[in-house]
Design a protein around this motif. Structure first.
Motif, PDB file in Angstrom:
ATOM      1  N   ASP A   1     -26.790 -59.752  -6.783  1.00 25.48           N
ATOM      2  CA  ASP A   1     -27.539 -59.837  -8.052  1.00 25.48           C
ATOM      3  C   ASP A   1     -28.719 -60.799  -7.927  1.00 25.48           C
ATOM      4  OD1 ASP A   1     -25.795 -58.137  -9.194  1.00 25.48           O
ATOM      5  OD2 ASP A   1     -24.739 -59.632 -10.421  1.00 25.48           O
ATOM      6  N   GLU A   2     -28.641 -61.675  -6.942  1.00 25.51           N
ATOM      7  CA  GLU A   2     -29.681 -62.688  -6.748  1.00 25.51           C
ATOM      8  C   GLU A   2     -30.881 -62.148  -5.972  1.00 25.51           C
ATOM      9  OE1 GLU A   2     -29.510 -65.567  -7.999  1.00 25.51           O
ATOM     10  OE2 GLU A   2     -27.421 -66.220  -8.178  1.00 25.51           O
ATOM     11  N   LEU A   3     -30.727 -60.951  -5.362  1.00 23.62           N
ATOM     12  CA  LEU A   3     -31.726 -60.482  -4.399  1.00 23.62           C
ATOM     13  C   LEU A   3     -32.358 -59.159  -4.815  1.00 23.62           C
ATOM     14  CD1 LEU A   3     -29.630 -61.066  -1.119  1.00 23.62           C
ATOM     15  CD2 LEU A   3     -31.209 -62.682  -2.204  1.00 23.62           C
ATOM     16  N   SER A   4     -33.587 -58.941  -4.362  1.00 20.47           N
ATOM     17  CA  SER A   4     -34.216 -57.631  -4.533  1.00 20.47           C
ATOM     18  C   SER A   4     -33.603 -56.673  -3.509  1.00 20.47           C
ATOM     19  CB  SER A   4     -35.730 -57.749  -4.284  1.00 20.47           C
ATOM     20  OG  SER A   4     -36.229 -56.522  -3.787  1.00 20.47           O
TER      21      SER A   4
ATOM     22  N   MET B   1     -34.903 -57.922  -0.113  1.00 24.25           N
ATOM     23  CA  MET B   1     -33.941 -58.993   0.152  1.00 24.25           C
ATOM     24  C   MET B   1     -34.477 -60.372  -0.290  1.00 24.25           C
ATOM     25  SD  MET B   1     -31.499 -57.293   1.516  1.00 24.25           S
ATOM     26  CE  MET B   1     -31.865 -55.578   1.209  1.00 24.25           C
ATOM     27  N   GLU B   2     -35.552 -60.368  -1.061  1.00 27.16           N
ATOM     28  CA  GLU B   2     -36.101 -61.643  -1.527  1.00 27.16           C
ATOM     29  C   GLU B   2     -35.316 -62.144  -2.737  1.00 27.16           C
ATOM     30  OE1 GLU B   2     -40.246 -61.440  -2.591  1.00 27.16           O
ATOM     31  OE2 GLU B   2     -40.494 -63.632  -2.489  1.00 27.16           O
ATOM     32  N   SER B   3     -35.179 -63.463  -2.798  1.00 27.38           N
ATOM     33  CA  SER B   3     -34.488 -64.066  -3.930  1.00 27.38           C
ATOM     34  C   SER B   3     -35.277 -63.818  -5.215  1.00 27.38           C
ATOM     35  CB  SER B   3     -34.359 -65.579  -3.691  1.00 27.38           C
ATOM     36  OG  SER B   3     -34.154 -66.244  -4.914  1.00 27.38           O
ATOM     37  N   ARG B   4     -34.556 -63.483  -6.295  1.00 29.50           N
ATOM     38  CA  ARG B   4     -35.240 -63.291  -7.581  1.00 29.50           C
ATOM     39  C   ARG B   4     -35.633 -64.637  -8.180  1.00 29.50           C
ATOM     40  NH1 ARG B   4     -34.394 -58.100  -9.123  1.00 29.50           N
ATOM     41  NH2 ARG B   4     -32.581 -57.024  -8.254  1.00 29.50           N
ATOM     42  N   LYS B   5     -34.816 -65.678  -7.854  1.00 32.52           N
ATOM     43  CA  LYS B   5     -35.070 -66.995  -8.461  1.00 32.52           C
ATOM     44  C   LYS B   5     -36.122 -67.778  -7.709  1.00 32.52           C
ATOM     45  CE  LYS B   5     -30.591 -68.003 -10.455  1.00 32.52           C
ATOM     46  NZ  LYS B   5     -29.266 -68.059  -9.882  1.00 32.52           N
TER      47      LYS B   5
END
Ligand SMILES: Cc1cc2nc3c(=O)[nH]c(=O)nc-3n(C[C@H](O)[C@H](O)[C@H](O)COP(=O)(O)OP(=O)(O)OC[C@H]3O[C@@H](n4cnc5c(N)ncnc54)[C@H](O)[C@@H]3O)c2cc1C
Length: 407
Positions: free
Chosen positions: A360-363, A367-371
């Motif tokens: 849920d944290e990643l695209s 694979m990039e962090s959303r935060k």
């Protein structure tokens, strides 16, 4: 060409008497399957990339994989071959970098390979071929590889600052490819998870997967002197089933069927083992021509299972009666032998780590962090775990390539 440095021998600036910060477009922590694939894809697109690897050489796990022949992909790769809290997450990366893409790379390097079973592709010669290929591709893409480079600190200022001993690396992009907790003897650490937490990303509890089961003392006493005996079985747990070989070990059970189901098993659950999948073992005994006795039953079971196992199993599970219902009950037991493992062999023997950085944290595309823009997680450190059979490398290649193309 690849510049391969040992970070302990990078020269000191003669004027400042200090190590200068090394500046790149992207830093990749971990020179395993995912990190190298990411590096070569980003390097090919003209990015100045450094791979920082803690060990004295990159790709150690690739070299020992698949019994030294590296089961590098599986031609039947589908999203259903992966376990994750979000079963849809892996679909995009797997579709954008497929087994055919990796096979094309292998063929470009003229690496001989073969299909073993169930779509599993192995090198004919050795896993070394895959490492040479990845190193060659990285070299051609101008990737710089720093080995023996243990990271002490990662900071985010206007860019990422990575400190390793006396050295400092800087880049606007940081990719974490440090793998999971499996095989600590080979240097696995919780670095990737700790770093994710440092940047506020949540983690799904890491657990050993593709791992042998251990029995409690009682079952060990009953079965483990048969260590080495194997059988073709169907094993079920948690709504999943695998039909492959099972092997009795000195401490419990292993073999492909057991490794596969272990990824779904939770402590306390029982595992149902079908000892003669798709067969009616007692059919002949229920008919008029065959006598109903232990010799006939043994010989019926010998058609499906090794003698030593049949003898032991029947000693422990004799028919309650030689009536039709007694035989039906035994037939049911043959197809549903319930075993409750006391545990697993743990990370020391697990082929992979399930759980990891929460998807849920990643695209799913990059694979990039959303935060935290600019921070990427790829490979085994992410909560995506493949079945046995080349799927874990395919995930490493696919997630690595998707991130590499986005850097
Ligand atoms: C014995 C064995 C056999 C296997 N065989 C197969 C197979 O045939 N087919 C298959 O698909 N899968 C196989 N696997 C699983 C497969 O090896 C992994 O899924 C895959 O290697 C994961 O790739 P990765 O790049 O994410 O992590 P890794 O390959 O584990 O690479 C992580 C790298 O990061 C480095 N690192 C760790 N911490 C740091 C740090 N703090 N700083 C810098 N570097 C760091 C490590 O030294 C390592 O080189 C096998 C696993 C094992 C243990």
């Amino acid at each position: 060409m690849t510049l391969q440095f040992d970070s302990q021998t990078v020269p000191i600036n003669p004027i400042t008497q200090q190590f200068d910060a090394l500046v790149f477009d992207a830093l990749i922590l971990g020179g395993g399957a995912a990190g190298l694939m990411c590096a070569l894809e980003a390097g090919k697109r003209g990015r100045r990339v450094a791979v920082l690897e803690r060990a004295e050489r990159a790709g150690k796990k690739i070299l020992i994989s698949g019994g030294g022949r590296c089961n590098f992909t599986n031609i039947h790769c589908r999203p259903e071959n992966f376990i994750s809290a979000n079963p849809h997450f892996a679909k995009s990366a797997l579709a954008r970098y497929t087994p055919s893409d990796f096979i094309a790379l292998v063929e470009k390097h003229r690496i001989p390979y073969h299909e073993k079973t169930l779509g599993q592709l192995f090198c004919d010669r050795s896993a070394r071929d895959i490492m040479d290929m990845l190193e060659g591709e990285c070299r051609d893409a101008g990737v710089q590889l720093f080995v023996k480079t243990s990271i002490h600190e990662v900071l985010r200022t206007t860019e990422f600052v990575v400190r390793a001993r006396e050295m400092e690396f800087r880049a606007p992009v940081l990719v974490i490819a440090t793998g999971g907790l499996s095989i600590p003897k080979m240097g696995a650490t919780d670095f990737g998870y700790a770093l994710a937490r440092q940047f506020g990303l949540s983690i799904r509890e890491p657990r050993p997967a593709l791992v042998p089961f251990v029995f409690d003392d009682a079952d060990r006493g009953r079965y483990c002197d048969l260590a080495g005996v194997s059988a073709d079985v169907a094993v079920s747990c948690d709504g999943q089933q695998f039909r492959e070989k099972m092997l009795i070990t000195h401490r419990g059970v292993s073999g492909p069927a057991i490794l596969q189901i272990s990824s779904y098993w939770k402590p306390g659950q029982s595992v149902a083992i079908d000892l003669a999948p798709g067969s009616d073992v007692t059919a002949a005994l229920r008919g008029p021509k065959t006598p109903r006795n232990i010799t006939a039953l043994r010989s019926a079971l010998h058609n499906f299972l090794p003698n030593r196992f049949v003898n032991r199993w029947l000693d422990l599970h004799p028919p309650t009666a030689w009536t039709n219902s007694g035989l039906a009950e035994l037939e049911r037991l043959v197809h549903q032998w319930n075993v409750v493992p006391a545990g697993t062999e743990g990370f020391a023997k697990a082929e992979v780590t399930a759980g990891g950085v929460d998807t849920d944290e990643l695209s799913a595309k990059t694979m990039e962090s959303r935060k935290m823009p600019g921070l990427f997680f790829i490979g085994e450190v992410v909560d995506v775990t493949g079945h046995l059979g080349g799927f874990n490398f395919q995930w490493a290649w696919a997630s690595g390539a998707c991130a590499g193309r986005a850097l």
